[in-house]
Design a protein around this motif. Structure first.
Motif, short mmCIF file in Angstrom:
data_model
loop_
_atom_site.label_atom_id
_atom_site.label_comp_id
_atom_site.label_asym_id
_atom_site.label_seq_id
_atom_site.Cartn_x
_atom_site.Cartn_y
_atom_site.Cartn_z
N SER A 42 0.81 -1.22 0.00
CA SER A 42 0.00 0.00 0.00
C SER A 42 0.85 1.27 0.00
O SER A 42 0.33 2.35 -0.27
N PHE A 43 2.13 1.14 0.29
CA PHE A 43 3.03 2.30 0.27
C PHE A 43 3.89 2.32 -0.99
O PHE A 43 4.88 3.04 -1.05
N THR A 44 3.52 1.52 -2.00
CA THR A 44 4.27 1.46 -3.26
C THR A 44 3.33 1.70 -4.43
O THR A 44 2.11 1.77 -4.26
N ASP A 45 3.90 1.81 -5.63
CA ASP A 45 3.11 1.94 -6.85
C ASP A 45 3.09 0.61 -7.62
O ASP A 45 3.13 0.61 -8.85
N PHE A 46 3.04 -0.49 -6.91
CA PHE A 46 3.07 -1.83 -7.52
C PHE A 46 1.97 -1.95 -8.57
O PHE A 46 0.79 -1.77 -8.28
N ASP A 47 2.36 -2.26 -9.81
CA ASP A 47 1.40 -2.48 -10.88
C ASP A 47 1.90 -3.62 -11.76
O ASP A 47 2.86 -4.31 -11.43
N ILE A 48 1.26 -3.81 -12.93
CA ILE A 48 1.58 -4.95 -13.78
C ILE A 48 2.99 -4.86 -14.35
O ILE A 48 3.63 -5.88 -14.64
N TYR A 49 3.52 -3.66 -14.48
CA TYR A 49 4.87 -3.50 -15.04
C TYR A 49 5.94 -4.01 -14.08
O TYR A 49 7.02 -4.43 -14.52
N VAL A 50 5.66 -3.97 -12.80
CA VAL A 50 6.63 -4.44 -11.81
C VAL A 50 6.87 -5.93 -11.96
O VAL A 50 7.96 -6.43 -11.68
N LEU A 51 5.85 -6.68 -12.43
CA LEU A 51 6.01 -8.12 -12.61
C LEU A 51 7.08 -8.43 -13.65
O LEU A 51 7.73 -9.47 -13.59
#
Length: 303
Positions: free
Chosen positions: A43-52
């Protein structure tokens, strides 16, 4: 010497119990606490599909996701819809289950065992099957509800496509689906009330309403509070009903916080933002639960 021996005996029992419970504690930590902590970190990151594809693109954004929630119109709309569902649907579910429990428990309905089973069946029936059946019931041209309206000369209603009727339609289905569980708990609470209290009240000339007001309600209050809390918690997590029935429509008028969280996390892959939504929902549920517990304590002290 006796105190030392007793302490050693208690210590030995504690150690034995701890090692027996260790496998279960490890499973709870692995499948509950670790995912919760991971979601909190996300919740403190911008984790999205690109991070995968490249974890080097993962960035720490601090409280940005939570600030974005406060300025997101969809969040406030989903919160309003969820509160509407909780207040109306939860209240109807608790009241309806209490009424049915009273009818079944006090012998006003014959074949009580059969009725308990039939009324509990929706609880154990898969929601997907129930949603398919109810969508046919709500069908604008061929549904049973509109057929009944036509018998009274009322025009058909677009139950799931009208912004004024979509949420009430979902509430009706949810109440029918879930009230059986609360009914069983209320029946257990009613059966714990001593029959001699009702006998004494009848000898004193108390009628059915007086018995309900001065005996049933006060003694059933702990059960009532428990049912209210678990119903509120369950209804705040509204997801499956709008997902299966309306996909959040029409015009997002059945969009719930749970469905918004699902869309952000698994449709748009904004996992960081979805995790922040999950913890905001957790805080809301915690606050409402504490308020209910506080109000329950106040009512108990005044009885």
């Amino acid at each position: 010497m006796r105190v030392s021996a007793q302490f050693s005996w208690c210590k030995g029992r504690f150690e034995a119990g701890f090692w027996f419970a260790m496998p279960a504690l490890l499973l709870i930590a692995l499948f509950f606490f670790v995912p919760v902590l991971a979601a909190l970190a996300l919740s403190f990151t911008d984790f999205d599909i690109y991070v995968l594809g490249d974890f080097s693109t993962l960035r720490f954004v601090g409280l940005s996701n939570y600030i974005r929630i406060m300025h997101d119109p969809l969040f406030w709309l989903a919160l309003r819809n969820t509160l509407y569902f909780v207040l109306i649907g939860g209240s109807l579910s608790v009241v309806f289950s209490l009424v049915v429990a009273l009818l079944v428990n006090h012998g006003l309905v014959r074949l009580r065992g059969l009725f308990r089973t039939l009324l509990f069946l929706p609880v154990v029936t898969t929601l997907v099957a129930i949603a398919v059946v109810w969508r046919y019931l709500y069908h604008q041209r061929y549904g049973a509800f509109n057929w009944l309206l036509e018998q009274f000369g009322i025009s058909p209603v677009d139950w799931l496509g009208d912004i004024h009727w979509a949420m009430p339609a979902i509430i009706l289905m949810a109440v029918w689906k879930n009230f059986g569980f609360n009914m069983i708990i209320f029946i257990a609470g009613l059966q714990s009330i001593p029959e001699r209290l009702y006998e004494a009240a009848r000898l004193d000339g108390a009628g059915a309403l007086a018995q309900f007001r001065y005996i049933t309600l006060p003694l059933l209050f702990p059960t009532f509070l428990f049912v209210s809390v678990i119903t509120m918690i369950g209804y705040f997590q509204l997801f499956a009903e709008p997902y299966l029935m309306t996909q959040g429509g029409p015009s997002n008028h059945t969009l719930s916080l749970g469905l918004l969280m699902f869309n952000e996390g698994f449709r748009w892959w904004n996992m960081g933002y979805a995790s922040a939504l999950a913890f905001v929902l957790f805080i809301i549920i915690l606050m409402v639960t504490l308020i209910q517990a506080r109000l329950g304590k106040i009512v108990r002290t005044r009885q």
